[in-house]
Structures are given as C-alpha cells and as structure tokens.
Design a protein around this motif. Structure first.
Motif, PDB file in Angstrom:
ATOM      1  N   MET A 114     -16.025  37.790  54.635  1.00 15.77           N
ATOM      2  CA  MET A 114     -16.471  36.408  54.579  1.00 15.77           C
ATOM      3  C   MET A 114     -17.670  36.322  53.643  1.00 15.77           C
ATOM      4  O   MET A 114     -18.565  37.166  53.693  1.00 15.77           O
ATOM      5  CB  MET A 114     -16.864  35.904  55.962  1.00 15.77           C
ATOM      6  CG  MET A 114     -17.332  34.467  55.947  1.00 15.77           C
ATOM      7  SD  MET A 114     -17.929  33.881  57.528  1.00 15.77           S
ATOM      8  CE  MET A 114     -19.329  34.937  57.803  1.00 15.77           C
ATOM      9  N   GLN A 116     -20.621  33.496  52.183  1.00 12.96           N
ATOM     10  CA  GLN A 116     -21.219  32.182  52.403  1.00 12.96           C
ATOM     11  C   GLN A 116     -22.383  31.985  51.440  1.00 12.96           C
ATOM     12  O   GLN A 116     -23.269  32.829  51.361  1.00 12.96           O
ATOM     13  CB  GLN A 116     -21.755  32.051  53.827  1.00 12.96           C
ATOM     14  CG  GLN A 116     -20.715  31.934  54.898  1.00 12.96           C
ATOM     15  CD  GLN A 116     -21.359  31.777  56.268  1.00 12.96           C
ATOM     16  OE1 GLN A 116     -22.219  32.562  56.636  1.00 12.96           O
ATOM     17  NE2 GLN A 116     -20.943  30.764  56.994  1.00 12.96           N
ATOM     18  N   SER A 125     -19.593  26.658  56.886  1.00 12.00           N
ATOM     19  CA  SER A 125     -18.317  26.986  56.245  1.00 12.00           C
ATOM     20  C   SER A 125     -18.459  28.295  55.479  1.00 12.00           C
ATOM     21  O   SER A 125     -19.517  28.898  55.450  1.00 12.00           O
ATOM     22  CB  SER A 125     -17.896  25.856  55.304  1.00 12.00           C
ATOM     23  OG  SER A 125     -18.826  25.720  54.260  1.00 12.00           O
ATOM     24  N   LEU A 128     -13.128  33.096  53.200  1.00 13.28           N
ATOM     25  CA  LEU A 128     -12.571  34.323  53.768  1.00 13.28           C
ATOM     26  C   LEU A 128     -11.618  34.939  52.755  1.00 13.28           C
ATOM     27  O   LEU A 128     -10.734  34.259  52.236  1.00 13.28           O
ATOM     28  CB  LEU A 128     -11.812  34.030  55.062  1.00 13.28           C
ATOM     29  CG  LEU A 128     -12.646  33.644  56.266  1.00 13.28           C
ATOM     30  CD1 LEU A 128     -11.742  33.238  57.418  1.00 13.28           C
ATOM     31  CD2 LEU A 128     -13.525  34.795  56.689  1.00 13.28           C
ATOM     32  N   VAL A 143     -13.563  27.296  54.388  1.00 17.42           N
ATOM     33  CA  VAL A 143     -13.078  27.254  55.767  1.00 17.42           C
ATOM     34  C   VAL A 143     -14.201  26.778  56.683  1.00 17.42           C
ATOM     35  O   VAL A 143     -15.298  27.321  56.651  1.00 17.42           O
ATOM     36  CB  VAL A 143     -12.597  28.656  56.210  1.00 17.42           C
ATOM     37  CG1 VAL A 143     -12.174  28.658  57.660  1.00 17.42           C
ATOM     38  CG2 VAL A 143     -11.478  29.128  55.329  1.00 17.42           C
ATOM     39  N   ALA A 146     -16.505  29.302  59.618  1.00 17.08           N
ATOM     40  CA  ALA A 146     -15.972  30.538  59.051  1.00 17.08           C
ATOM     41  C   ALA A 146     -16.239  31.754  59.937  1.00 17.08           C
ATOM     42  O   ALA A 146     -15.385  32.637  60.048  1.00 17.08           O
ATOM     43  CB  ALA A 146     -16.545  30.769  57.661  1.00 17.08           C
ATOM     44  N   GLN A 150     -13.332  34.109  61.432  1.00 21.00           N
ATOM     45  CA  GLN A 150     -13.286  35.546  61.162  1.00 21.00           C
ATOM     46  C   GLN A 150     -13.242  36.350  62.460  1.00 21.00           C
ATOM     47  O   GLN A 150     -12.475  37.311  62.578  1.00 21.00           O
ATOM     48  CB  GLN A 150     -14.476  35.983  60.319  1.00 21.00           C
ATOM     49  CG  GLN A 150     -14.377  37.448  59.913  1.00 21.00           C
ATOM     50  CD  GLN A 150     -15.574  37.915  59.118  1.00 21.00           C
ATOM     51  OE1 GLN A 150     -16.667  37.361  59.242  1.00 21.00           O
ATOM     52  NE2 GLN A 150     -15.373  38.935  58.315  1.00 21.00           N
TER      53      GLN A 150
END
Length: 180
Positions: A114, A116, A125, A128, A143, A146, A150
């Motif tokens: 992930m 960010q 959000s 991924l 996403v 997130a 995950q």
C-alpha cells in the motif's frame, strides 16, 4: 449499485465492494463547473453581432472539449470502476463502453503493498499494488479506507485454501467417523 450475483461462484460471498475514493471526482467536477461558467460568461459578455457569434462558437467548442475531456471522461471512468473482494478472489471491473473484468484468485496472491501520499493519508485512501504468481500485478488506485482493505485482504489470503490442497478421501467411512 450492487455487484451482479451471477458472477459469483456457489459458496463465494462478497466481503468488500469498493469504488475509487470520492476525492478522484473533485477535480473533474471543478473542470465541469468552470466549463459551464466559461460558456455562461461567453454567452452573456459577447455581443450579438456576427463577430460575437463566431467568438461564442469558439468559446463553446473550447469549453465542450475541455469539459468532456477533463470533466466528463474522468468522472465516467471513476464511476465505472469497481473493486470487489470476495472470499475467493479479487475482481477488478473497469470500462464505460467496453467492460473489462479481471479476476485474481486469493490463493495466487503472493504480495500486496500500500502506498499513501500525504493527501491520501488525510483522506484515508491509498493505492494497493497486488502481485500474484506468474508476474501478474494489479493496481487499485485511490482505494477508500486503504488500510482496512489491505488488512481484510491479508486475512482472506490467510483463510484461502492453497491450490495444491485437496480434500482427503477416506477409503473406509467407519474409520473416518472414528468408529474403526
């Protein structure tokens, strides 16, 4: 909008049904608002002469192009992208006119990361990246939630049966029941 149940296997259940984060729709919406404002200003401010009509047609052409290219098209792409996490697989469905669906079985996923940005962290959000066996990868951009997605993906991967696991077949039913 619910995901079509006929696409799921017999014992498969939907765990998460996601669409890209709403922040992806902010910039295209602003472009649409600016395009409409530009059209309105051109209509109000240009004189009703022949030159004004030609100028208005140019303003209309430019605003329609930018409004559709940078406003409507990204909004439709955002609206028509779905991520569905089930008990057996990850489904990625994209497309406005032509629908593209990609399935990644959970038991074939070997890595997921992930990422960010600062803005993503503020909104919760993220992006991924999911790698599976055979050098295939899928990128789920924007996403929402997130970290939750995950961790849910990790839990489902741990619960997913491996490809090489098979149901043990017992030769003697009485011995399998513990009576023999």
């Amino acid at each position: 909008m619910s995901f079509p149940e006929e696409l799921l296997a017999d014992q498969e259940e939907i765990v998460l049904h996601l669409r890209g984060h709403w922040k992806a729709a902010v910039a295209p919406s602003l472009v649409l608002i600016l395009a409409v404002a530009g059209l309105t200003m051109g209509w109000v401010m240009l004189p009703p002469s022949e030159g004004g009509r030609i100028g208005l047609l140019m303003v209309v052409a430019i605003m329609v192009y930018y409004g559709s290219r940078y406003g409507v098209q990204p909004l439709l792409r955002w609206r028509c992208t779905e991520y569905v996490l089930t008990t057996e697989r990850l489904l990625i469905q994209r497309g406005v006119l032509v629908r593209e669906r990609r399935d990644l079985p959970l038991n074939r996923i070997n890595d997921h990361t992930m990422a960010q940005s600062l803005l993503d962290r503020m909104f919760g959000s993220g992006t991924l990246t999911i790698d599976s066996v055979g050098d295939q990868s899928a990128v789920l951009a924007g996403v929402p939630a997130a970290q939750l997605v995950q961790s849910t993906l990790y839990e489902l991967i741990e619960l997913a049966p491996a490809d090489d696991e098979e149901e043990p077949v017992s030769e003697d039913p009485a011995r399998a029941a513990g009576r023999g």
